[in-house]
Design an enzyme around this catalytic site. Structure first.
Site, mmCIF file in Angstrom:
data_model
loop_
_atom_site.group_PDB
_atom_site.id
_atom_site.type_symbol
_atom_site.label_atom_id
_atom_site.label_comp_id
_atom_site.label_asym_id
_atom_site.label_seq_id
_atom_site.Cartn_x
_atom_site.Cartn_y
_atom_site.Cartn_z
ATOM 1 N N GLY A 1 -4.627 5.510 -11.623
ATOM 2 C CA GLY A 1 -3.543 5.774 -12.566
ATOM 3 C C GLY A 1 -2.395 6.587 -12.016
ATOM 4 O O GLY A 1 -1.628 7.164 -12.800
ATOM 5 N N LYS A 2 -2.225 6.628 -10.683
ATOM 6 C CA LYS A 2 -1.141 7.439 -10.105
ATOM 7 C C LYS A 2 0.231 7.036 -10.620
ATOM 8 O O LYS A 2 1.060 7.882 -10.949
ATOM 9 C CB LYS A 2 -1.131 7.334 -8.580
ATOM 10 C CG LYS A 2 -2.215 8.062 -7.864
ATOM 11 C CD LYS A 2 -1.966 8.089 -6.371
ATOM 12 C CE LYS A 2 -1.766 6.723 -5.754
ATOM 13 N NZ LYS A 2 -2.942 5.839 -5.895
ATOM 14 N N ALA B 1 0.018 6.519 -1.603
ATOM 15 C CA ALA B 1 -0.684 5.234 -1.673
ATOM 16 C C ALA B 1 -2.166 5.521 -1.491
ATOM 17 O O ALA B 1 -2.570 6.085 -0.470
ATOM 18 C CB ALA B 1 -0.185 4.292 -0.586
ATOM 19 N N LYS C 1 8.414 6.349 -3.467
ATOM 20 C CA LYS C 1 7.129 5.793 -3.053
ATOM 21 C C LYS C 1 7.058 5.894 -1.539
ATOM 22 O O LYS C 1 7.880 5.300 -0.820
ATOM 23 C CB LYS C 1 7.011 4.331 -3.490
ATOM 24 C CG LYS C 1 5.672 3.696 -3.163
ATOM 25 C CD LYS C 1 4.554 4.251 -4.024
ATOM 26 C CE LYS C 1 3.231 3.529 -3.739
ATOM 27 N NZ LYS C 1 2.134 4.014 -4.575
ATOM 28 N N THR D 1 2.631 -0.976 -0.589
ATOM 29 C CA THR D 1 1.910 -2.090 0.013
ATOM 30 C C THR D 1 1.547 -3.110 -1.059
ATOM 31 O O THR D 1 1.482 -2.801 -2.243
ATOM 32 C CB THR D 1 0.625 -1.623 0.721
ATOM 33 O OG1 THR D 1 -0.287 -1.091 -0.254
ATOM 34 C CG2 THR D 1 0.927 -0.560 1.763
#
Length: 238
Positions: free
Chosen positions: A14-15, A111, A37, A41
């Protein structure tokens, strides 16, 4: 807190939706916000990435990426397989620093987890946070298994001298099981930091207007919200 780094205990915790909620709450408080970000990816050049998803949900934020790779892999692996230059922690820090000169708050979303590698030299989001001297907000899952990954991440942050302001549960279920309910009390204990929010599991599917109105109610005052950890614990913990 001009720069806040947001990491997770792993993938799919849930980032991005938490980043959007923090952005929406800050915007509602009258702050200008940028979302960076570090390494996107798993998306094609013409597809929206996580920063664009934050903008869709939160509203008028500046959305930026340091690099983008097509395969849904760790950034270092995705860069190598694509034959492209990897992201370096210094590049992330420089991009965030530039955005911080133009915005009240810069949210740097990682990420995967904290130590996912950006490059062959082992650079990580933790290194970028260290270069920035920025606090790192930790997004954790609600259910079974989250205590171990939360404690490991919190220990790594402290070993590097990085500030952990708190933990946000990234996807709180509508019908939480016993493990999730117990974790409401246990997460702050293993993290050594307070719970700063719980974002409902269905939050990302809300219309953007509803998301923006609700976001401050999912986050504690430190994140420009009105969420009350004690009330949440009294209601949800067994």
């Amino acid at each position: 807190m001009p720069v806040l780094v947001i990491t997770g205990t792993g993938t799919e915790v849930g980032k991005t939706v938490v980043t959007a909620a923090v952005a929406a709450a800050a915007l509602a408080a009258g702050r200008s916000v940028a979302v960076l970000k570090a390494a996107q990816t798993g998306v094609r050049p013409d597809e929206p990435g996580d920063a664009q998803e934050v903008a869709r949900l939160a509203g008028a934020v500046t959305a930026a990426e340091v690099a983008r790779y097509p395969e849904p892999l760790a950034p270092g692996t995705a860069a190598r397989r694509a034959g492209r230059a990897p992201v370096r922690p210094q590049e992330v820090a420089e991009a965030a620093g530039k955005l911080a000169t133009e915005h009240d708050l810069v949210l740097v979303e990682g990420a995967g987890g904290l130590l996912v590698r950006f490059d062959a030299a082992g650079g990580t989001l933790a290194d970028a946070a260290g270069l920035l001297g920025a606090p790192v907000l930790l997004v954790a899952s609600a259910g079974l298994g989250t205590l171990n990954t939360t404690e490991l991440t919190a220990r790594e942050l402290r070993s590097r001298g990085l500030e952990l302001p708190g933990v946000v549960i990234g996807s709180w279920p509508g019908a939480p099981d016993l493990a999730s309910r117990c974790n409401v009390a246990d997460l702050p204990a293993v993290a050594g930091a307070p719970l700063l929010g719980a974002v409902p599991a269905e939050a990302a599917s809300l219309p953007p207007g509803a998301f923006r109105s609700a976001a401050p109610h999912w986050l504690a005052p430190r994140l420009e919200g009105t969420w009350d950890a004690d009330a949440f614990r009294a209601r949800e913990a067994p």
